[in-house]
Enzyme design. Sequence first.
Site, PDB file in Angstrom:
ATOM      1  N   ASP A   1      -9.160  10.628  -0.610  1.00 49.69           N
ATOM      2  CA  ASP A   1      -9.772  11.888  -0.240  1.00 49.69           C
ATOM      3  C   ASP A   1      -9.269  12.939  -1.238  1.00 49.69           C
ATOM      4  O   ASP A   1      -8.172  12.841  -1.769  1.00 49.69           O
ATOM      5  CB  ASP A   1      -9.507  12.303   1.211  1.00 49.69           C
ATOM      6  CG  ASP A   1      -8.081  12.014   1.694  1.00 49.69           C
ATOM      7  OD1 ASP A   1      -7.924  11.589   2.866  1.00 49.69           O
ATOM      8  OD2 ASP A   1      -7.135  12.203   0.892  1.00 49.69           O
TER       9      ASP A   1
ATOM     10  N   ASN B   1       0.823  -1.203   0.000  1.00 48.82           N
ATOM     11  CA  ASN B   1       0.000   0.000   0.000  1.00 48.82           C
ATOM     12  C   ASN B   1       0.861   1.258   0.000  1.00 48.82           C
ATOM     13  O   ASN B   1       1.823   1.368   0.768  1.00 48.82           O
ATOM     14  CB  ASN B   1      -0.891  -0.016   1.266  1.00 48.82           C
ATOM     15  CG  ASN B   1      -1.974   1.047   1.274  1.00 48.82           C
ATOM     16  OD1 ASN B   1      -2.768   1.141   0.337  1.00 48.82           O
ATOM     17  ND2 ASN B   1      -2.019   1.845   2.325  1.00 48.82           N
TER      18      ASN B   1
END
Length: 354
Positions: free
Chosen positions: A272, A204
């Site tokens: 986001d 990640n």
Amino acid sequence: MPTRCRNFCCGIILWLILLVTTPGIPAGVSPSTDSLRALGAARGFWIGAGDIHISPLSADAQYRDVLAREFNILTPGVAMKFSEVQPDIDRFTFDTADAVVAFARAHDMRVRGHTLVWHEALPQWLTAGQFGPDRLGAILKDHILTEVGHFRGRVSAWDVVNEGLDGGGGLRDTIWLRALGPDYIDQAFRWARQADPDVPLFYNDFGAEGMGPKSDGLYRLVRGMLERGVPIRGVGLQMHVSLDDGPRPADIAANMRRLTALGLEIQITEMDVRIQDTPGPLAEKLAAQARYYHDILRACLAVPKCTALLTWGISDRDSWIPGFFGHADAPLLFDAAFAPKPAYQALARALAGR
Ligand code: G3I
């Protein structure tokens, strides 16, 4: 009582306390027909929220209701991180993480495990411990085997290594690289697989979503892992961006295609979209934000092995961004009063194929 069982039971007890003492948790909240969750389920897609914290989960009925109604997957914000799970060298505590997992299971939601190996959220005893390479390797192995073993069968994926690359695509200079050398990433994945033979294992990172030096470095990293037989299932693309600097959807699509061509799965893990620093009226910025969320999800849905999109937080009230950047922002799908924003409608349209 074995430690694992005691921790698990404590988590369940904590969850039951939450359930009976905080009204507003409708047992098994059924998703409304047009929720993101229902739209995602209809096409076998995982739509979720990360950065889920136990304090709002236990104290805020609206937080819980929106989470369970709109999403079918979640990621704990800190509860599974090194400093939270192993506060002392000889002590593991899973109560908080077990309570978050219990909430997810009670609402038929998947959980992404986050994260086993990172250069942040490390406990003081480890960073100040002056441990030599062999001891640090033993500590990391014990940490991974214990935590992955504890959650075996209860998480749908692990972010085994988080943010191991620097901005140029080389290995980030971390405590783990310095102690264990470049092989620490392979080794961490092998230890995780040793603790759980089935759970999908992910790498990640942020800033590697489009095409550029860092995403080229990520491509080289995971291609090499596959060539060495390392049990990596997929890549988490965090997607922390702003309206001004977000990668072009076409570049993200190209990057996703080259990664999935290796046989890897892709998940957008922490999305986001900051709008604060973009000039212009708020309504126009919210509309541009909606278009961007829409275009990124469409790019993911167009790639068969792009299987999930999670935002990092539920509402603008919960976002980590104001604290990190030092000013207010509106990066998520719901506003501070949990009212859906244009970005929410945009994701709904994308999930509905529009
Ligand atoms: O819970 C304590 C509280 O008791 C204490 O009073 C307070 C002040 O010290 O700290 C609270 O813990 C904070 C925790 O968030 C919960 O709010 C930690 O200090 C703080 O470091 C922690 O920050 C998290 C950060 O990761 C580090 O773990 C953020 O919430 C979380 O959004 C952020 O998430 C990361 C991802 O894991 C990886 N990708 C980037 C992303 C954003 O940085």
